[in-house]
Design a protein around this motif. Structure first.
Motif, PDB file in Angstrom:
ATOM      1  N   UNK A  26      -5.088 -37.625  18.385  1.00 20.20           N
ATOM      2  CA  UNK A  26      -5.414 -36.611  17.673  1.00 20.20           C
ATOM      3  C   UNK A  26      -4.309 -36.181  16.816  1.00 20.20           C
ATOM      4  N   UNK A  27      -4.712 -35.360  15.470  1.00 20.40           N
ATOM      5  CA  UNK A  27      -3.715 -34.895  14.438  1.00 20.40           C
ATOM      6  C   UNK A  27      -4.188 -33.458  14.516  1.00 20.40           C
ATOM      7  N   UNK A  28      -3.148 -32.611  14.655  1.00 21.53           N
ATOM      8  CA  UNK A  28      -2.981 -31.455  14.858  1.00 21.53           C
ATOM      9  C   UNK A  28      -1.826 -30.750  13.885  1.00 21.53           C
ATOM     10  N   UNK A  29      -2.303 -29.623  13.273  1.00 25.44           N
ATOM     11  CA  UNK A  29      -1.533 -28.848  12.397  1.00 25.44           C
ATOM     12  C   UNK A  29      -1.328 -27.461  12.774  1.00 25.44           C
ATOM     13  N   UNK A  30      -0.003 -26.682  12.758  1.00 30.66           N
ATOM     14  CA  UNK A  30       0.294 -25.427  12.849  1.00 30.66           C
ATOM     15  C   UNK A  30       1.198 -24.877  12.030  1.00 30.66           C
ATOM     16  N   UNK A  31       1.077 -23.664  11.891  1.00 28.28           N
ATOM     17  CA  UNK A  31       2.626 -23.081  11.358  1.00 28.28           C
ATOM     18  C   UNK A  31       3.518 -22.542  12.473  1.00 28.28           C
ATOM     19  N   UNK A  32       4.733 -22.923  12.089  1.00 28.33           N
ATOM     20  CA  UNK A  32       5.884 -22.451  13.224  1.00 28.33           C
ATOM     21  C   UNK A  32       6.624 -21.699  12.372  1.00 28.33           C
ATOM     22  N   UNK A  33       6.927 -20.400  12.972  1.00 25.86           N
ATOM     23  CA  UNK A  33       7.843 -19.395  12.105  1.00 25.86           C
ATOM     24  C   UNK A  33       9.000 -19.415  12.867  1.00 25.86           C
ATOM     25  N   UNK A  34      10.083 -19.111  12.228  1.00 28.62           N
ATOM     26  CA  UNK A  34      11.494 -18.905  12.394  1.00 28.62           C
ATOM     27  C   UNK A  34      11.962 -20.374  13.179  1.00 28.62           C
ATOM     28  N   UNK A  35      12.060 -21.473  12.555  1.00 28.48           N
ATOM     29  CA  UNK A  35      12.469 -22.517  12.985  1.00 28.48           C
ATOM     30  C   UNK A  35      13.838 -23.300  12.578  1.00 28.48           C
ATOM     31  N   UNK A  50       9.543 -20.468   7.827  1.00 22.50           N
ATOM     32  CA  UNK A  50       8.141 -21.112   8.092  1.00 22.50           C
ATOM     33  C   UNK A  50       8.252 -22.525   7.886  1.00 22.50           C
ATOM     34  N   UNK A  51       7.999 -23.352   8.898  1.00 20.56           N
ATOM     35  CA  UNK A  51       7.600 -24.944   8.829  1.00 20.56           C
ATOM     36  C   UNK A  51       6.248 -25.213   9.108  1.00 20.56           C
ATOM     37  N   UNK A  52       5.976 -26.463   8.629  1.00 16.33           N
ATOM     38  CA  UNK A  52       4.516 -27.157   8.886  1.00 16.33           C
ATOM     39  C   UNK A  52       4.972 -27.867  10.146  1.00 16.33           C
ATOM     40  N   UNK A  53       4.024 -27.579  11.349  1.00 17.58           N
ATOM     41  CA  UNK A  53       4.165 -28.627  12.272  1.00 17.58           C
ATOM     42  C   UNK A  53       3.008 -29.286  12.441  1.00 17.58           C
ATOM     43  N   UNK A  54       3.021 -30.807  12.236  1.00 22.38           N
ATOM     44  CA  UNK A  54       1.946 -31.708  12.173  1.00 22.38           C
ATOM     45  C   UNK A  54       2.211 -32.519  13.461  1.00 22.38           C
ATOM     46  N   UNK A  55       1.141 -32.768  14.330  1.00 21.37           N
ATOM     47  CA  UNK A  55       1.294 -33.553  15.772  1.00 21.37           C
ATOM     48  C   UNK A  55       0.553 -34.697  15.595  1.00 21.37           C
ATOM     49  N   UNK A  56       0.890 -35.761  16.116  1.00 21.52           N
ATOM     50  CA  UNK A  56       0.135 -37.017  16.381  1.00 21.52           C
ATOM     51  C   UNK A  56       0.084 -37.063  17.827  1.00 21.52           C
ATOM     52  N   UNK A  57      -1.006 -37.223  18.590  1.00 23.19           N
ATOM     53  CA  UNK A  57      -0.933 -37.332  20.033  1.00 23.19           C
ATOM     54  C   UNK A  57      -1.682 -38.335  20.457  1.00 23.19           C
ATOM     55  N   UNK A  58      -1.347 -39.183  21.427  1.00 23.44           N
ATOM     56  CA  UNK A  58      -2.242 -40.319  21.739  1.00 23.44           C
ATOM     57  C   UNK A  58      -2.191 -40.117  23.437  1.00 23.44           C
ATOM     58  N   UNK A  59      -3.198 -40.827  23.961  1.00 26.51           N
ATOM     59  CA  UNK A  59      -3.457 -40.636  25.350  1.00 26.51           C
ATOM     60  C   UNK A  59      -3.117 -41.949  25.931  1.00 26.51           C
ATOM     61  N   UNK A  60      -2.381 -42.703  25.611  1.00 21.71           N
ATOM     62  CA  UNK A  60      -1.670 -44.098  26.022  1.00 21.71           C
ATOM     63  C   UNK A  60      -0.836 -43.883  27.094  1.00 21.71           C
ATOM     64  N   UNK A  69       0.171 -39.076  27.526  1.00 16.41           N
ATOM     65  CA  UNK A  69       0.381 -38.320  26.454  1.00 16.41           C
ATOM     66  C   UNK A  69       1.484 -38.609  25.859  1.00 16.41           C
ATOM     67  N   UNK A  70       1.457 -38.794  24.813  1.00 21.71           N
ATOM     68  CA  UNK A  70       2.465 -39.216  23.892  1.00 21.71           C
ATOM     69  C   UNK A  70       2.451 -38.396  22.588  1.00 21.71           C
ATOM     70  N   UNK A  71       3.398 -37.243  22.262  1.00 22.88           N
ATOM     71  CA  UNK A  71       3.219 -36.587  21.015  1.00 22.88           C
ATOM     72  C   UNK A  71       4.234 -36.646  20.251  1.00 22.88           C
ATOM     73  N   UNK A  72       4.195 -37.042  18.903  1.00 26.31           N
ATOM     74  CA  UNK A  72       5.166 -37.007  17.986  1.00 26.31           C
ATOM     75  C   UNK A  72       4.807 -35.681  16.937  1.00 26.31           C
ATOM     76  N   UNK A  73       5.791 -34.878  16.718  1.00 25.01           N
ATOM     77  CA  UNK A  73       5.846 -33.871  16.028  1.00 25.01           C
ATOM     78  C   UNK A  73       6.385 -33.744  14.766  1.00 25.01           C
ATOM     79  N   UNK A  74       5.987 -33.849  13.622  1.00 26.37           N
ATOM     80  CA  UNK A  74       6.757 -33.627  12.397  1.00 26.37           C
ATOM     81  C   UNK A  74       6.966 -31.961  11.857  1.00 26.37           C
ATOM     82  N   UNK A  75       8.227 -31.794  11.742  1.00 27.30           N
ATOM     83  CA  UNK A  75       8.495 -30.462  11.236  1.00 27.30           C
ATOM     84  C   UNK A  75       8.854 -30.463   9.659  1.00 27.30           C
ATOM     85  N   UNK A  76       8.190 -29.855   8.916  1.00 23.22           N
ATOM     86  CA  UNK A  76       8.580 -29.986   7.412  1.00 23.22           C
ATOM     87  C   UNK A  76       8.524 -28.420   6.838  1.00 23.22           C
TER      88      UNK A  76
END
Length: 357
Positions: free
Chosen positions: A266-275, A284-294, A343-350
């Motif tokens: 699953x590919x997820x995007x959100x806005x993260x405030x005050x990071x 503000x940062x972009x929070x993009x997650x890549x999550x698998x159920x492995x 559940x493994x989640x990698x989160x990219x903060x940009x």
């Protein structure tokens, strides 16, 4: 949310601040408090303080006692059990004002400070590791050129096909090592920054995975379409994201189990405030997650997976995540990982503000 003369000032603070009325109903929460407690201030204004906490948390009673006795107090390393059942470790100070009938709560989440300290240490360690690897890679690459050249000269002098096969092996293996060293050194091109949307990158990566898996892995998206464009090198972001996504794909395909749910990413995007990333604060940062159920990442590897040559796969080189972290750090960002079995989640903060390398 009801605006007070001090609302704008409170909202600009990084410290979480909650203002209560004399009946311990919520009068105001600044943005930091909303982020810390995981609530929308506009939905809880006028409601009792208990709505923020689990029924088993004694904090509301402590606040009632402070207001009744008109005494200030501070608690260190308190564990709050919040309304959504998550626990939060905080330092907090309570300042009641009997004349106005208000109670001001200042909250400093320790989880955030510990995360910042952990990130600073990780960034520093990775930078040291990158410098060491680059130095070693250069030292390895120089003699490889000599070995390859000598093998080519030797092959020209040989008239025996069996012996020429040996020189071909030397040349091929030298080329393989040279390619590995090039990957260790990372990208050679200067970043080509442009305005782009993070979803373009994720959609491109999804299309690559879809072609490589032929539909054997479910690919899902959960995007926030309101995320604005960022200034980034599109090719580098694709490379970093693809390295992470391919790791997820390989973990799923190499660990098939009939009793598990169907493999999914699953590919997820959100806005993260005050990071805060390292020592730099970002509104503000972009929070993009890549999550698998492995199967998840082994606990003894999780702290080191972004270092070169660290891998949990027999066929892995241990360079994919190190390169991904390097590429994201060039954008002043960071990659984090959270993994448990299933559940493994990698989160990219940009960072959203323009960042020039």
């Amino acid at each position: 949310m009801t605006q007070t003369p001090y609302s704008q000032i409170l909202d600009s603070l990084m410290t979480a601040v909650i203002v209560l009325n004399d009946d311990l109903s919520i009068q105001h929460m600044n943005i930091s408090a909303e982020m810390t407690l995981g609530v929308s201030g506009s939905k809880v204004i006028g409601k009792p303080i208990e709505v923020l906490f689990s029924p088993h948390d004694g904090t509301p009673q402590s606040l009632a006692d402070a207001l009744r006795e008109n005494t200030n107090f501070t608690k260190r390393k308190a564990t709050w059990k919040l309304h959504h059942q998550k626990s939060l470790t905080v330092d907090y100070s309570v300042t009641p004002n009997a004349e106005s009938g208000n109670v001001v709560i200042e909250v400093q989440p320790l989880d955030r400070l510990l995360r910042i300290s952990r990130e600073e240490a990780m960034i520093s360690s990775q930078e040291t590791s990158r410098n060491l690897v680059r130095s070693m890679a250069h030292e390895i690459k120089n003699p490889l050129g000599g070995i390859r050249g000598a093998a080519q000269l030797l092959s020209r002098e040989l008239n025996n096909e069996d012996l020429e096969e040996y020189t071909r092996i030397i040349i091929d293996e030298t080329d393989r090592l040279r390619d590995l060293v090039d990957r260790m050194l990372g990208p050679h091109k200067v970043s080509q920054r442009e305005e782009m949307n993070i979803h373009e990158t994720l959609e491109h990566v999804m299309s690559v995975l879809r072609a490589e898996t032929n539909g054997s892995i479910k690919l899902a998206r959960d995007y926030d379409p309101s995320i604005p464009d960022i200034e980034a090198d599109k090719a580098q972001l694709i490379q970093a994201t693809l390295n992470i996504a391919r790791n997820a794909m390989q973990a799923l395909t190499e660990n098939k189990d009939e009793h598990k749910p169907p493999p999914a990413i699953t590919f997820t995007t959100r806005i993260q405030r005050r990071y805060t990333i390292g020592r730099k604060y970002h509104p503000l940062v972009v929070k993009a997650s890549i999550t698998d159920n492995g199967p998840g990442i082994a606990p003894d590897l999780i702290e080191d997976i972004f270092f070169p040559m660290i891998t949990g796969r027999a066929e892995g080189t241990g360079l994919g995540l190190a390169i991904a972290q390097n590429l994201i750090s060039q954008h002043n960002g960071l990659i984090e990982c959270d993994s448990v079995k299933g559940r493994t989640e990698f989160i990219l903060y940009l960072p959203l503000e323009n960042q020039h390398a």
